[in-house]
Structure formats: structure tokens, C-alpha cells
Design a protein around this motif. Structure first.
Motif, PDB file in Angstrom:
ATOM      1  N   LEU A  94      -3.964  -8.968   4.923  1.00  0.00           N
ATOM      2  CA  LEU A  94      -2.710  -9.126   5.949  1.00  0.00           C
ATOM      3  C   LEU A  94      -1.497  -8.623   5.366  1.00  0.00           C
ATOM      4  O   LEU A  94      -0.737  -8.015   5.727  1.00  0.00           O
ATOM      5  N   ALA A  95      -1.401  -9.244   3.902  1.00  0.00           N
ATOM      6  CA  ALA A  95      -0.244  -8.999   3.016  1.00  0.00           C
ATOM      7  C   ALA A  95      -0.165  -7.443   2.906  1.00  0.00           C
ATOM      8  O   ALA A  95       0.872  -6.860   3.080  1.00  0.00           O
ATOM      9  N   ILE A  96      -1.279  -6.946   2.664  1.00  0.00           N
ATOM     10  CA  ILE A  96      -1.280  -5.363   2.364  1.00  0.00           C
ATOM     11  C   ILE A  96      -0.983  -4.681   3.712  1.00  0.00           C
ATOM     12  O   ILE A  96      -0.051  -3.684   3.527  1.00  0.00           O
ATOM     13  N   TRP A  97      -1.673  -5.144   4.669  1.00  0.00           N
ATOM     14  CA  TRP A  97      -1.124  -4.612   6.015  1.00  0.00           C
ATOM     15  C   TRP A  97       0.440  -4.518   6.105  1.00  0.00           C
ATOM     16  O   TRP A  97       1.123  -3.400   6.652  1.00  0.00           O
ATOM     17  N   TYR A  98       0.836  -5.713   6.023  1.00  0.00           N
ATOM     18  CA  TYR A  98       2.248  -6.005   6.292  1.00  0.00           C
ATOM     19  C   TYR A  98       3.047  -5.248   5.548  1.00  0.00           C
ATOM     20  O   TYR A  98       4.124  -4.585   6.135  1.00  0.00           O
ATOM     21  N   GLY A  99       2.812  -5.132   4.150  1.00  0.00           N
ATOM     22  CA  GLY A  99       3.574  -4.688   3.242  1.00  0.00           C
ATOM     23  C   GLY A  99       3.556  -2.934   3.322  1.00  0.00           C
ATOM     24  O   GLY A  99       4.800  -2.523   3.636  1.00  0.00           O
ATOM     25  N   SER A 100       2.398  -2.531   3.928  1.00  0.00           N
ATOM     26  CA  SER A 100       2.545  -0.954   4.164  1.00  0.00           C
ATOM     27  C   SER A 100       3.345  -0.575   5.604  1.00  0.00           C
ATOM     28  O   SER A 100       4.023   0.506   5.467  1.00  0.00           O
ATOM     29  N   THR A 101       3.423  -1.533   6.397  1.00  0.00           N
ATOM     30  CA  THR A 101       4.033  -1.103   7.845  1.00  0.00           C
ATOM     31  C   THR A 101       5.450  -1.552   7.564  1.00  0.00           C
ATOM     32  O   THR A 101       6.361  -0.678   7.899  1.00  0.00           O
ATOM     33  N   ALA A 102       5.855  -2.641   6.842  1.00  0.00           N
ATOM     34  CA  ALA A 102       7.199  -3.079   6.764  1.00  0.00           C
ATOM     35  C   ALA A 102       8.099  -2.170   5.937  1.00  0.00           C
ATOM     36  O   ALA A 102       9.296  -1.754   5.845  1.00  0.00           O
ATOM     37  N   LEU A 103       7.446  -1.591   4.871  1.00  0.00           N
ATOM     38  CA  LEU A 103       7.974  -0.645   4.148  1.00  0.00           C
ATOM     39  C   LEU A 103       8.053   0.955   4.470  1.00  0.00           C
ATOM     40  O   LEU A 103       8.646   1.772   3.827  1.00  0.00           O
ATOM     41  N   GLY A 104       7.688   1.087   5.746  1.00  0.00           N
ATOM     42  CA  GLY A 104       7.414   2.343   6.380  1.00  0.00           C
ATOM     43  C   GLY A 104       6.506   3.104   5.589  1.00  0.00           C
ATOM     44  O   GLY A 104       6.931   4.380   6.049  1.00  0.00           O
ATOM     45  N   LEU A 105       5.647   2.803   5.135  1.00  0.00           N
ATOM     46  CA  LEU A 105       4.869   3.787   4.403  1.00  0.00           C
ATOM     47  C   LEU A 105       3.863   4.693   5.644  1.00  0.00           C
ATOM     48  O   LEU A 105       3.547   5.785   5.382  1.00  0.00           O
ATOM     49  N   VAL A 106       3.675   3.802   6.813  1.00  0.00           N
ATOM     50  CA  VAL A 106       2.782   4.491   7.786  1.00  0.00           C
ATOM     51  C   VAL A 106       3.472   4.274   8.958  1.00  0.00           C
ATOM     52  O   VAL A 106       4.248   3.187   9.318  1.00  0.00           O
ATOM     53  N   SER A 107       3.512   5.358   9.781  1.00  0.00           N
ATOM     54  CA  SER A 107       4.010   5.244  11.279  1.00  0.00           C
ATOM     55  C   SER A 107       3.678   4.031  11.959  1.00  0.00           C
ATOM     56  O   SER A 107       2.285   4.183  12.075  1.00  0.00           O
ATOM     57  N   ILE A 155       2.744   4.268  15.110  1.00  0.00           N
ATOM     58  CA  ILE A 155       1.802   4.708  15.927  1.00  0.00           C
ATOM     59  C   ILE A 155       0.446   4.883  15.494  1.00  0.00           C
ATOM     60  O   ILE A 155      -0.391   4.825  16.198  1.00  0.00           O
ATOM     61  N   ILE A 156       0.443   5.142  14.161  1.00  0.00           N
ATOM     62  CA  ILE A 156      -0.948   5.197  13.355  1.00  0.00           C
ATOM     63  C   ILE A 156      -1.316   4.120  13.276  1.00  0.00           C
ATOM     64  O   ILE A 156      -2.501   3.438  13.456  1.00  0.00           O
ATOM     65  N   LEU A 157      -0.455   2.835  12.474  1.00  0.00           N
ATOM     66  CA  LEU A 157      -0.743   1.688  12.289  1.00  0.00           C
ATOM     67  C   LEU A 157       0.206   0.815  12.598  1.00  0.00           C
ATOM     68  O   LEU A 157       1.322   0.607  11.952  1.00  0.00           O
ATOM     69  N   PRO A 158       0.249   0.012  13.798  1.00  0.00           N
ATOM     70  CA  PRO A 158       1.369  -1.023  13.980  1.00  0.00           C
ATOM     71  C   PRO A 158       1.170  -2.170  12.881  1.00  0.00           C
ATOM     72  O   PRO A 158       0.052  -2.384  12.729  1.00  0.00           O
ATOM     73  N   GLY A 159       2.328  -2.828  13.008  1.00  0.00           N
ATOM     74  CA  GLY A 159       2.379  -3.918  11.945  1.00  0.00           C
ATOM     75  C   GLY A 159       1.620  -5.153  12.511  1.00  0.00           C
ATOM     76  O   GLY A 159       1.056  -5.181  13.616  1.00  0.00           O
ATOM     77  N   PRO A 160       1.513  -6.287  11.980  1.00  0.00           N
ATOM     78  CA  PRO A 160       0.641  -7.443  12.114  1.00  0.00           C
ATOM     79  C   PRO A 160       1.199  -8.179  13.255  1.00  0.00           C
ATOM     80  O   PRO A 160       0.376  -8.510  14.072  1.00  0.00           O
ATOM     81  N   TYR A 161       2.389  -8.149  13.102  1.00  0.00           N
ATOM     82  CA  TYR A 161       3.191  -8.813  14.258  1.00  0.00           C
ATOM     83  C   TYR A 161       3.084  -8.398  15.569  1.00  0.00           C
ATOM     84  O   TYR A 161       2.606  -8.934  16.524  1.00  0.00           O
TER      85      TYR A 161
END
Ligand SMILES: Nc1ncnc2c1ncn2[C@@H]1O[C@H](COP(=O)(O)OP(=O)(O)OP(=O)(O)O)[C@@H](O)[C@H]1O
Ligand SMILES: [Mg+2]
Lengths: 297, 270
Positions: free
Chosen positions: A53-66, A68-74
Motif C-alpha cells: 500500500l505504501a509503495i502504491w501510495y508513494g508512486s501515485t502521490a509523487l506522480g510517477l505513474v499516470s 489512468i494507468i494506476l489510480p491511487g489507493p484512495y
């Protein structure tokens, strides 16, 4: 060491040594288990979940992935709640869930009856082993998903074509496991039944089929995965009202959080089927100790 | 020394006893490979007699026992139990194998009445429960009647197998190395149990074994077999008094008999 104070230094040392040896006898050598092996299951699972979850959140919150490809956990969580309330309120998604559920259960029951019958034919008769099995092996090596357009052409866009595809995929593991299970009786078990004057049917029912059950259930678990894959593939390709169709529509609308939450609810369906099989197995094959390695399955 | 060796003597035991099992000029050729497993085997089991067959591995002991049990057809000769030819498995033959082969999904007592369930149906099997309990008492296993075989030790499982063999009250007991999978202490104990049970019931028994002391301590008569083709090379009467105990193993008489048989078997390997 007052008791030794009157002794010579050498004797003193010897006495100390003896005392040390004495103490050594009491030493128990405990093999140290690494910390990671001592973590209880629930904590290990929770820890891994939080890490992902942390890795997921981190990568989306930092804008590493769009998104549309990977929505954030929230966003995903919000959509899971939305789909959940839709399911609970009995809206169109519940309809779709039931459609897929029906497809899966029908397909599983069809695969079970056809697969079991063919398995007994192959495992019990020379004819089945010599004539039927080679064809089954030949069909089994084909990519069965490729038959989907054929089933749609034959049976239309309704639930039937999906049931057929899912059952088709799930039949083979049941045939193979049933047949293999029927060979499981040992030489002395066969001799015992022969010496008791058991007929072929009696030997099959009272010896071979019970011994085949652990194999059959192993096949059923594979089949459960197969019917899920078959049903969803059928719905992707043949449309209709099921969850597969919902997923395809959401994906084409770039509604990625919806795809995620639909997949999660879909996995409950597969899990339910799997756990049901495990429950039946525990009840009927209670005598087989090799069934539950590591508490899984 | 009460050891008498009679070469090529197909005669039965003392004429006063009733012959139970008769085998004459028995030959067996396996059709699959044309292998001659048995040639001109003659033997007679008298009522209440305990006979053993001993011989090198592959000399045809199991083949002989399977034919006697009606599991395998003979190629030639006469095989008759109680005067009628053995043409297949029969209720009056009790069998025991190297493995106890209890069905793990049935309790001990359900396993024991299984021969009756197979031959006469479930209702008859239920009716045999009382008899099964008596047999469990006989082998000292009454506490394990309703337990599943997974909880039984190897020796307990074989004792249950003895009960299963006895439940149909067979005329003759055929034992194919019944205790060879057990450890030596358990095995000795089980042999003494077997002797007690056979004496109590005046059972006629035929034992296949690899162990010379086991054969000597249990038997009234030992058939020494030789291979290629399998045949009876010598018949040895054991006149040691009964009941026999394990102490007997240390006596000179016992040692002499064992030595004689060992010498006979060793000849084969030369
Ligand atoms: N089904 C079969 N087909 C062909 N030959 C066989 C068959 N069964 C046994 N034989 C042969 O017959 C011979 C006797 O076999 P058998 O099993 O009777 O020996 P055995 O005395 O019981 O040996 P062991 O002490 O190892 O159990 C062996 O040489 C074996 O190869
Ligand atoms: Mg053998």
C-alpha cells in the motif's frame, strides 16, 4: 570463592574449572530462530499488505505513474465502496454479479459431471484408457480460449456460450485427476478386495472412488480457477450482462479505479467457490492427512 | 534331535487328522512371459496344523499363496479346500498381507466387518458387530474399535487385520509375510499372539516368511522351497512342545533346526 581460599593457586584454578564445567552441563543449547520466521501469520500478511500500500501510495502521490494507468489507493478505495453500495442496494451491478455467478456455478456443475464421468471411463475401463484418453490429451493441449468464438457462434450472446466455454476449460483437470485417482489403489488393497470376492462395481465404489477423492478435489480446485477464467473471457468476447462486460466497458472508458474494484469483487466469487470446495473436501476426505500443507487450501 | 528331513515326500501329517487343504502336482507358468514359477508342488494341510513355507526371494512363495487364495489360476494340478476345488476367492479362506491395508475412512470395527459387508451386504455387517468386538477382545484391541486406522500403530493395525481375516470364520488362514513390515520386538510379540490365537481356535494356517526363526517357532511343519522352477525341496517337522515361548530361541535344539534350514537355503546361492 571463600571455600577455596586456603588452596594453592593451581588447585584453585582446577576447582574453578570444575565449577565452570558444572555450569556448562546446565547450559541448554537453543537453536536461534531468525526474527522473520517468528512473525505470526496475521502480522506477516498485514505487514506485507501495508508495505505494498505504501509503495502504491508513494508512486501515485509523487506522480510517477499516470492515474489512468494506476489510480491511487484512495480513489480505488472510494470506488470499492461505491461498487459495494451498488451491490448491496441490489442495483444493476448485483444483476451482473449474479449473472456471472450463475455462469460460474452452472459451468462448474457441468464440468464436474462430464469430467467425473469421463474420468471414471478413462480410469476404470481399458476402452477409455486406450480410445478416449488420447483424444482428451490432444484437445487438452489446444489453447481452449480459442474456442470462444465458436461457442458464441453456436450458442449466441446469452449466458449459454459463456457457460459452455467455462465448462469446456474446467472439464479437463477433472477428467485427469479422477482418472489418476482411480489408479491410486495399491496392489495389496486390490488383492484384499479380490480376496473378499468384491465385484468390479463394489471395488470401484468402496475402494477406488474413495481413494480417488483427494485427487478429484485437487482437480476441482484447478477447475474452479478455470471456470472463472472461462466465464470472464466469454463475457469479454461475447458481451452480455455479466461482470466481464462491466469490466470491459469501464476499461474502454478509462475508468481504471472501477476496473480494479470490479476485479476485487469478482475475486470474492472465485474465493467463495474455492472455499466451498475446501469445505466439502474437509468433510469428505477427513482421513487424508496430506491434504492441507501449511494450512493453505 | 527331533528333526527329520524327508526328501520329496508329498505325504500329509498323521493320518488321524482331517486334511483341510490339498495341493497335488501343482504347476504354474505365467502366460505373460512363459516363466515357470512352480513345478510339481505337493502339500496337504491338516486341520489345526500350522505350516510355513520358506525360501529365497523370487522362488514362488507368493505365487503359491495367491493360487491357494484363489487370486491366481494354476496352470496344472489339483488345488482343493475342504474337498472342493478352489476356482476363485472364497469366504472360507482368510488372508493377511504384508500391509494391514485398513481403509482409512472406516473405523477399526467397520474395517473388520468389511468382508461381510462385501459378501452379504450392510445389514449383515451390522449384525456382525458383536462378533467383531469379541475378536477385538481376543487380540487386545477393544479400546480401538471406534478409532480410525490413522491413529493405530503398525502392530495394532496388523492386529485389526487379524480380526478382519477371522470374521468370516475361514477354514484356512493364508499369511503372506504378515509381520515383516513391523519392528523386531513388535514382530516377536505378534508371532506369540498369532500362536495363541491359532491354538485357541484350532486354526489351520499357512505362512509365507523370510525369517527362519519365525518359521521354526510358529510351525508344525516347514516347507523349504527352491527356485527355477519353484518347488518344495524339503519338508521339516518341528516337534517342539507347545505353547512355545521366545525363550525357545536360545535352546540348542532350536539353533540346530535353524542351522539346518539355513544350510539348505544357502546351497541355493552357491
Ligand atoms: N505376474 C507375473 N508375471 C510373470 N512373472 C511373475 C509374475 N509374478 C511373479 N513372477 C515371477 O515368478 C517368480 C516367483 O515370484 P513370487 O512373487 O512368487 O516370489 P516370492 O517367493 O514371493 O518372492 P519374495 O520372497 O521376494 O516375495 C519370480 O521370479 C517372478 O519374477
Ligand atoms: Mg512374495
Amino acid at each position: 570463592m571463600s571455600e577455596y581460599s586456603e588452596l594453592s593457586p593451581a588447585a584453585h584454578r582446577a576447582a574453578q574449572q570444575a565449577e565452570a564445567n558444572e555450569a556448562a552441563i546446565d547450559t541448554v543449547w537453543v537453536e536461534a530462530e531468525p526474527l522473520i520466521d517468528r512473525i505470526p501469520r496475521w502480522l506477516a500478511m498485514l505487514g506485507l499488505f501495508l508495505a505494498i500500500l505504501a509503495i502504491w501510495y508513494g508512486s501515485t502521490a509523487l506522480g510517477l505513474v499516470s492515474p489512468i494507468i494506476l489510480p491511487g489507493p484512495y480513489e480505488t478505495w472510494r470506488d470499492i465502496l461505491f461498487v459495494g453500495s451498488n451491490l448491496v442496494s441490489g442495483d444493476y451491478m448485483l444483476e451482473a454479479f449474479f449473472t456471472t455467478g450463475r455462469t460460474v456455478i452452472y459451468a462448474f456443475l457441468i464440468a464436474l459431471s462430464i469430467g467425473f464421468s469421463l474420468g471414471v471411463l478413462v480410469g476404470e475401463t481399458k476402452f477409455g484408457e486406450r480410445a478416449v484418453m488420447p483424444y482428451l490429451v490432444a484437445i487438452d493441449t489446444m489453447p481452449k480460449i480459442a474456442f470462444a468464438p465458436l461457442f458464441i457462434a453456436w450458442l449466441g450472446f446469452g449466458i449459454q456460450s459463456k457457460v459452455a466455454l467455462a465448462a469446456f476449460i474446467a472439464t479437463f483437470p477433472i477428467v485427469v485427476s479422477t482418472a489418476a485417482g482411480l489408479y491410486a489403489a495399491s496392489e495389496s488393497e486390490r488383492a484384499l478386495f479380490k480376496s473378499m470376492g468384491a465385484s468390479r462395481i463394489q471395488t470401484l465404489v468402496a475402494l477406488k472412488l474413495p481413494l480417488a477423492l483427494p485427487y478429484l478435489f485437487a482437480g476441482l480446485k484447478i477447475a474452479a480457477v478455470g471456470v472463472m477464467a472461462g466465464a470472464i473471457t466469454g463475457e469479454f468476447l461475447g458481451g452480455g450482462e455479466g461482470f466481464g462486460a462491466l469490466i470491459r466497458v469501464s476499461a474502454s472508458q478509462m475508468n481504471t479505479p472501477r476496473v480494479f474494484s470490479l476485479i476485487i469483487y469478482l475475486s470474492f466469487l472465485g474465493l467463495f467457490l474455492y472455499l466451498f470446495i475446501v469445505w466439502v473436501q474437509r468433510t469428505f476426505v477427513f482421513w487424508n492427512k496430506a491434504d492441507t500443507p501449511g494450512g493453505v487450501g | 534331535m527331533t528333526l527329520q528331513a524327508e526328501m520329496d515326500a508329498p505325504t500329509g501329517p498323521a493320518a488321524s487328522t482331517r486334511p483341510v487343504y490339498e495341493i497335488a502336482r501343482l504347476g504354474k507358468i505365467y502366460p505373460r512371459n512363459g516363466f515357470e514359477a512352480l513345478a510339481d508342488v505337493n502339500l496337504t494341510l491338516a486341520e489345526g496344523e500350522f505350516a510355513s513355507v520358506i525360501g529365497a526371494s523370487g522362488c514362488g512363495k507368493s505365487t503359491l499363496l495367491k493360487i491357494m487364495a484363489g487370486l491366481l489360476p494354476p496352470t496344472s494340478g489339483r488345488v482343493a479346500l475342504g474337498g472342493t476345488p478352489v476356482m476363485g476367492p472364497r469366504a472360507d479362506i482368510g488372508m493377511m498381507f504384508q500391509q494391514a491395508t485398513l481403509l482409512p475412512w472406516k473405523t477399526t470395527i467397520q474395517n473388520i466387518v468389511m468382508p461381510i459387508a462385501i459378501r452379504e451386504g450392510r445389514r449383515a455387517a451390522k449384525g456382525a458387530y458383536q462378533q467383531a468386538r469379541a475378536l477385538l477382545d481376543l487380540v487386545g484391541l477393544s479400546h480401538a474399535a471406534d478409532v480410525y486406522p490413522g491413529e493405530l500403530s503398525g502392530g495394532m493395525a496388523q492386529r485389526a487385520a487379524i480380526c478382519r481375516m477371522l470374521i468370516t470364520e475361514p477354514e484356512v488362514l493364508l499369511l503372506d509375510e504378515p509381520f515383516s513390515a513391523l519392528d523386531e520386538l513388535t514382530r516377536d510379540f505378534m508371532n506369540m499372539e498369532l500362536q495363541r490365537i491359532c491354538t485357541e481356535r484350532n486354526a489351520t494356517a499357512f505362512l509365507v516368511t523370510h525369517s527362519i526363526p519365525e518359521a521354526v517357532i510358529l510351525s508344525d511343519r516347514i516347507y523349504v522351497m527352491q527356485a527355477n522352477p519353484g518347488r518344495i525341496a524339503e519338508i521339516i517337522e518341528i516337534d517342539l512342545p507347545r505353547p512355545r515361548t521366545l525363550d525357545l530361541i536360545n535352546t540348542k535344539q532350536f539353533g540346530d533346526i535353524v542351522g539346518h534350514i539355513r544350510g539348505k537355503l544357502d546351497q541355493e546361492y552357491r
